[in-house]
Write an enzyme that holds these catalytic residues in place. Sequence first.
Site, PDB file in Angstrom:
ATOM      1  N   HIS A   1      -0.278   7.357   1.183  1.00 28.14           N
ATOM      2  CA  HIS A   1      -1.684   7.259   1.597  1.00 28.14           C
ATOM      3  C   HIS A   1      -1.783   6.093   2.588  1.00 28.14           C
ATOM      4  O   HIS A   1      -1.016   5.127   2.490  1.00 28.14           O
ATOM      5  CB  HIS A   1      -2.508   6.968   0.340  1.00 28.14           C
ATOM      6  CG  HIS A   1      -3.986   7.017   0.515  1.00 28.14           C
ATOM      7  ND1 HIS A   1      -4.694   5.986   1.083  1.00 28.14           N
ATOM      8  CD2 HIS A   1      -4.899   7.964   0.189  1.00 28.14           C
ATOM      9  CE1 HIS A   1      -5.985   6.296   1.096  1.00 28.14           C
ATOM     10  NE2 HIS A   1      -6.138   7.496   0.557  1.00 28.14           N
TER      11      HIS A   1
ATOM     12  N   ASP B   1       2.101   2.721  -6.260  1.00 26.17           N
ATOM     13  CA  ASP B   1       0.704   3.100  -6.052  1.00 26.17           C
ATOM     14  C   ASP B   1       0.394   4.243  -7.025  1.00 26.17           C
ATOM     15  O   ASP B   1       0.771   5.388  -6.801  1.00 26.17           O
ATOM     16  CB  ASP B   1       0.523   3.542  -4.594  1.00 26.17           C
ATOM     17  CG  ASP B   1      -0.831   4.166  -4.347  1.00 26.17           C
ATOM     18  OD1 ASP B   1      -1.656   4.226  -5.277  1.00 26.17           O
ATOM     19  OD2 ASP B   1      -1.067   4.619  -3.204  1.00 26.17           O
TER      20      ASP B   1
ATOM     21  N   GLN C   1      -3.049   8.244  -8.133  1.00 25.44           N
ATOM     22  CA  GLN C   1      -3.170   9.629  -8.606  1.00 25.44           C
ATOM     23  C   GLN C   1      -2.481   9.851  -9.952  1.00 25.44           C
ATOM     24  O   GLN C   1      -2.393  10.995 -10.418  1.00 25.44           O
ATOM     25  CB  GLN C   1      -2.554  10.599  -7.566  1.00 25.44           C
ATOM     26  CG  GLN C   1      -3.237  10.582  -6.213  1.00 25.44           C
ATOM     27  CD  GLN C   1      -4.635  11.220  -6.245  1.00 25.44           C
ATOM     28  OE1 GLN C   1      -4.940  12.032  -7.126  1.00 25.44           O
ATOM     29  NE2 GLN C   1      -5.483  10.864  -5.307  1.00 25.44           N
TER      30      GLN C   1
ATOM     31  N   LYS D   1     -10.700   7.338  -9.854  1.00 26.05           N
ATOM     32  CA  LYS D   1      -9.879   8.549  -9.868  1.00 26.05           C
ATOM     33  C   LYS D   1      -9.473   8.922 -11.294  1.00 26.05           C
ATOM     34  O   LYS D   1      -8.689   9.828 -11.521  1.00 26.05           O
ATOM     35  CB  LYS D   1      -8.649   8.352  -8.997  1.00 26.05           C
ATOM     36  CG  LYS D   1      -9.010   8.243  -7.506  1.00 26.05           C
ATOM     37  CD  LYS D   1      -7.791   8.169  -6.650  1.00 26.05           C
ATOM     38  CE  LYS D   1      -8.097   7.702  -5.249  1.00 26.05           C
ATOM     39  NZ  LYS D   1      -8.738   8.702  -4.404  1.00 26.05           N
TER      40      LYS D   1
ATOM     41  N   CYS E   1      -6.012  11.039   4.498  1.00 22.32           N
ATOM     42  CA  CYS E   1      -5.496   9.669   4.671  1.00 22.32           C
ATOM     43  C   CYS E   1      -3.982   9.638   4.618  1.00 22.32           C
ATOM     44  O   CYS E   1      -3.383   8.667   4.114  1.00 22.32           O
ATOM     45  CB  CYS E   1      -6.081   8.701   3.636  1.00 22.32           C
ATOM     46  SG  CYS E   1      -7.839   8.483   3.808  1.00 22.32           S
TER      47      CYS E   1
HETATM   48  C1  LIG Z   1      -2.206   7.925  -3.544  1.00 19.40           C
HETATM   49  C2  LIG Z   1      -3.407   7.105  -3.204  1.00 19.40           C
HETATM   50  N1  LIG Z   1      -3.258   5.802  -2.957  1.00 19.40           N
HETATM   51  C3  LIG Z   1      -4.308   5.016  -2.681  1.00 19.40           C
HETATM   52  C4  LIG Z   1      -5.583   5.512  -2.601  1.00 19.40           C
HETATM   53  C5  LIG Z   1      -6.707   4.593  -2.284  1.00 19.40           C
HETATM   54  O1  LIG Z   1      -7.560   4.480  -3.359  1.00 19.40           O
HETATM   55  P1  LIG Z   1      -8.972   3.713  -3.202  1.00 19.40           P
HETATM   56  O2  LIG Z   1      -9.665   4.365  -2.038  1.00 19.40           O
HETATM   57  O3  LIG Z   1      -9.647   3.961  -4.496  1.00 19.40           O
HETATM   58  O4  LIG Z   1      -8.664   2.284  -2.942  1.00 19.40           O
HETATM   59  C6  LIG Z   1      -5.789   6.874  -2.826  1.00 19.40           C
HETATM   60  C7  LIG Z   1      -7.129   7.475  -2.686  1.00 19.40           C
HETATM   61  O5  LIG Z   1      -7.262   8.621  -2.323  1.00 19.40           O
HETATM   62  C8  LIG Z   1      -4.674   7.681  -3.153  1.00 19.40           C
HETATM   63  O6  LIG Z   1      -4.828   8.984  -3.417  1.00 19.40           O
END
Ligand SMILES: Cc1ncc(COP(=O)(O)O)c(C=O)c1O
Length: 405
Positions: free
Chosen positions: A122, A199, A202, A225, A363
Amino acid sequence: MMLNIENIRAQFPILAQQIHGKNLVYLDNGATTQKPISVINAITNYYKNENSNVHRGVHFLSGLATKKLEKTRNAVKKFIGARYNHEIIFTKGATDSINLVANGYSTLLKKGDEIIISELEHHSNIVPWQICCENCGASLKIIPIKDNGELDMDCFYNMISKNTKIVAISHISNTLGTVNPVEKIISKAHELGAKVLIDGAQATTHVNLNMIDLDADYYVFSAHKMYGPTGVGVLYGKEEALNSLPVYQGGGEMIKDVSFKKTTYAPLPHKFEAGTPNIAGIIALNEAITFVLKLGIENIYNYERELLEYATNEILKIKGVVIYGNSKNKTGIISFNIDGIHPYDIGVIIDKFGVAIRTGHHCTQPLMERFKIPGTARISFAVYNTIEEINICIEAIKKAKSMLV
Ligand SMILES: Cc1ncc(COP(=O)(O)O)c(C=O)c1O
């Protein structure tokens, strides 16, 4: 255990809504999940009955808010199997958590040092590391992915070296659903003295987490999430890994003593928690954790896998459909395109049937580049989705297709 989906759905007031005169079919859970009434009530109850700032007051309400906030810290510690409460830092979200660590690394690394990420990250696990490299002269190396959406682990083993200082990898891809072999990555990185950030944005409702077993140095996620509120996230770090990072933001809460001669900083976790946090959100995160644990992560995973298998079979019956991400170990995410149709058009048309999916690059623009596509349409499941909803979605996609070709 068989989940009682009807009972689960009844806990989500938003699902009873109609959109464009049709029952809402919410299949955009990768972006954010809906919230159960327990989470909503925790937020309203806080503002109705408990609102007060934490850690500073001697009065009753301040003590209560502080106690509840710290109770969530303890719940998060247990939820992810960390050693200590002070290894849990509250942030604004996964993005904020990654920025905190990457910012720290920009003061720790120098030219010649390397950071490894992957092609399926992401943007929030790409851009902070790019900024870090710009600031300190380190270089960024990228693990490519194979056609089925899995990391090319041979490439990883070839590119990691003594120069690698940190590896930052998503646990589960938000675009492809791929569950990455994070255990192997962590063990190889540690062999060479590199730290690892995972990270988990998900992953928290799909994988039983135990930080002691996993051995990640840092693990990040967002409450929104996992059926919790927006604006709250977690940075887990091993005590020594967090202590090795410099302070991030300065302000109230994160200090021990302030003077114009020399300011000293508070110990963990407050060192990284400058300013008034999202107190209501943090308290509500505890309810989200309770919700997830009551259902059981394995049950949620298995149920969503059933939905995934059914939906994958059905969607592949539509002529011209291509699914991106076909790894064996995959969660409830289907990214697809239909030959000759822009994914945006599919999203707009099926919205008229009450079906909410996401379209675009999710993203993950470098991943789109890898597949040479502008974007995909993405269906992503949560525990309240049903086979009936999938059928409505598939019918809507078929109608969209008939209108567009
Ligand atoms: C794999 C992953 N990492 C990071 C993020 C970023 O999360 P946040 O926007 O809640 O900071 C997302 C959000 O879609 C994500 O799916």
